[in-house]
Design a protein around this motif. Sequence first.
Motif, PDB file in Angstrom:
ATOM      1  N   LEU A  27       0.823  -1.212   0.000  1.00 44.57           N
ATOM      2  CA  LEU A  27       0.000   0.000   0.000  1.00 44.57           C
ATOM      3  C   LEU A  27       0.858   1.264   0.000  1.00 44.57           C
ATOM      4  O   LEU A  27       0.545   2.233  -0.690  1.00 44.57           O
ATOM      5  CB  LEU A  27      -0.921   0.017   1.225  1.00 44.57           C
ATOM      6  CG  LEU A  27      -2.145  -0.883   1.161  1.00 44.57           C
ATOM      7  CD1 LEU A  27      -2.860  -0.912   2.510  1.00 44.57           C
ATOM      8  CD2 LEU A  27      -3.109  -0.408   0.087  1.00 44.57           C
ATOM      9  N   PHE A  28       1.937   1.264   0.794  1.00 47.63           N
ATOM     10  CA  PHE A  28       2.795   2.454   0.864  1.00 47.63           C
ATOM     11  C   PHE A  28       3.629   2.618  -0.394  1.00 47.63           C
ATOM     12  O   PHE A  28       3.939   3.742  -0.780  1.00 47.63           O
ATOM     13  CB  PHE A  28       3.690   2.397   2.106  1.00 47.63           C
ATOM     14  CG  PHE A  28       3.013   2.917   3.336  1.00 47.63           C
ATOM     15  CD1 PHE A  28       3.018   4.269   3.642  1.00 47.63           C
ATOM     16  CD2 PHE A  28       2.347   2.054   4.187  1.00 47.63           C
ATOM     17  CE1 PHE A  28       2.382   4.756   4.765  1.00 47.63           C
ATOM     18  CE2 PHE A  28       1.703   2.524   5.324  1.00 47.63           C
ATOM     19  CZ  PHE A  28       1.723   3.882   5.614  1.00 47.63           C
ATOM     20  N   GLY A  29       3.977   1.519  -1.043  1.00 47.64           N
ATOM     21  CA  GLY A  29       4.741   1.591  -2.283  1.00 47.64           C
ATOM     22  C   GLY A  29       6.178   2.032  -2.052  1.00 47.64           C
ATOM     23  O   GLY A  29       6.578   2.362  -0.939  1.00 47.64           O
ATOM     24  N   PRO A  30       6.965   2.077  -3.115  1.00 44.53           N
ATOM     25  CA  PRO A  30       8.402   2.364  -2.977  1.00 44.53           C
ATOM     26  C   PRO A  30       8.736   3.834  -2.735  1.00 44.53           C
ATOM     27  O   PRO A  30       9.828   4.147  -2.274  1.00 44.53           O
ATOM     28  CB  PRO A  30       8.984   1.888  -4.312  1.00 44.53           C
ATOM     29  CG  PRO A  30       7.841   2.044  -5.275  1.00 44.53           C
ATOM     30  CD  PRO A  30       6.599   1.748  -4.490  1.00 44.53           C
ATOM     31  N   ASP A  31       7.831   4.748  -3.046  1.00 44.35           N
ATOM     32  CA  ASP A  31       8.150   6.172  -2.946  1.00 44.35           C
ATOM     33  C   ASP A  31       7.995   6.748  -1.533  1.00 44.35           C
ATOM     34  O   ASP A  31       8.504   7.822  -1.247  1.00 44.35           O
ATOM     35  CB  ASP A  31       7.291   6.978  -3.916  1.00 44.35           C
ATOM     36  CG  ASP A  31       7.579   6.608  -5.364  1.00 44.35           C
ATOM     37  OD1 ASP A  31       8.725   6.203  -5.648  1.00 44.35           O
ATOM     38  OD2 ASP A  31       6.661   6.703  -6.190  1.00 44.35           O
ATOM     39  N   ARG A  32       7.294   6.050  -0.672  1.00 43.76           N
ATOM     40  CA  ARG A  32       7.109   6.522   0.707  1.00 43.76           C
ATOM     41  C   ARG A  32       8.102   5.745   1.586  1.00 43.76           C
ATOM     42  O   ARG A  32       7.726   4.900   2.365  1.00 43.76           O
ATOM     43  CB  ARG A  32       5.676   6.287   1.152  1.00 43.76           C
ATOM     44  CG  ARG A  32       4.654   7.053   0.339  1.00 43.76           C
ATOM     45  CD  ARG A  32       3.243   6.744   0.822  1.00 43.76           C
ATOM     46  NE  ARG A  32       2.241   7.332  -0.036  1.00 43.76           N
ATOM     47  CZ  ARG A  32       1.680   6.700  -1.075  1.00 43.76           C
ATOM     48  NH1 ARG A  32       2.022   5.463  -1.378  1.00 43.76           N
ATOM     49  NH2 ARG A  32       0.764   7.307  -1.799  1.00 43.76           N
TER      50      ARG A  32
END
Length: 197
Positions: A78-83
Amino acid sequence: MYSKEDGVDGRASEKYSWYCTYDEFGPFWRMLVPDEHARVMIAGIGNDPSPVAMYDDGYSDMLAFDYSDEGVVRAKQLFGPDRDNIRLITADARDLPIEDASIDATLDKGTLDAIYITGKTCLQDSTKEITRVTAPGGVIMCISRVIEPADLMGAFDNKHWDIIHEGILAFAPAGEATIDLGAELYSWKRTRAAYVK
């Protein structure tokens, strides 16, 4: 639930917001935690997208835990790689691998409810850990629909916590009401009393 393709009982495995979304509880969170640089802990991250919205709203110094490895995997997706500032860990709320007084604000949205179902002793052990890791002046926001109010209020002792919200109708500064949360709002502010295990 987190590991199954379709989730369980109508609750999707990819994402599911217990009780309410950040849009609904955000005004109360911002009222309780005006400092976006606060060290935030999310109790029971699972597959709830609300903490992602909170992160995107500026609260990026975030640590989140879940006792389920699969829940942590879902949260990472859900948070993904950018966060990349989010710290996601597998942990038991009764024995957190977190330093004393290192958290400024905690969001509990149904996790203490799930713990309470296993017994009052587990609830008390979990609130003692929240007390231990919360810095003086820190807050906890709890959205609960399961715990008996007297049991929840009693789990946060008066020596270490001052009551802000006690599960009755409350309003945020712009007039948002707790009736939109799908559960009751409880919150406390940590006193300066030293916590000794």
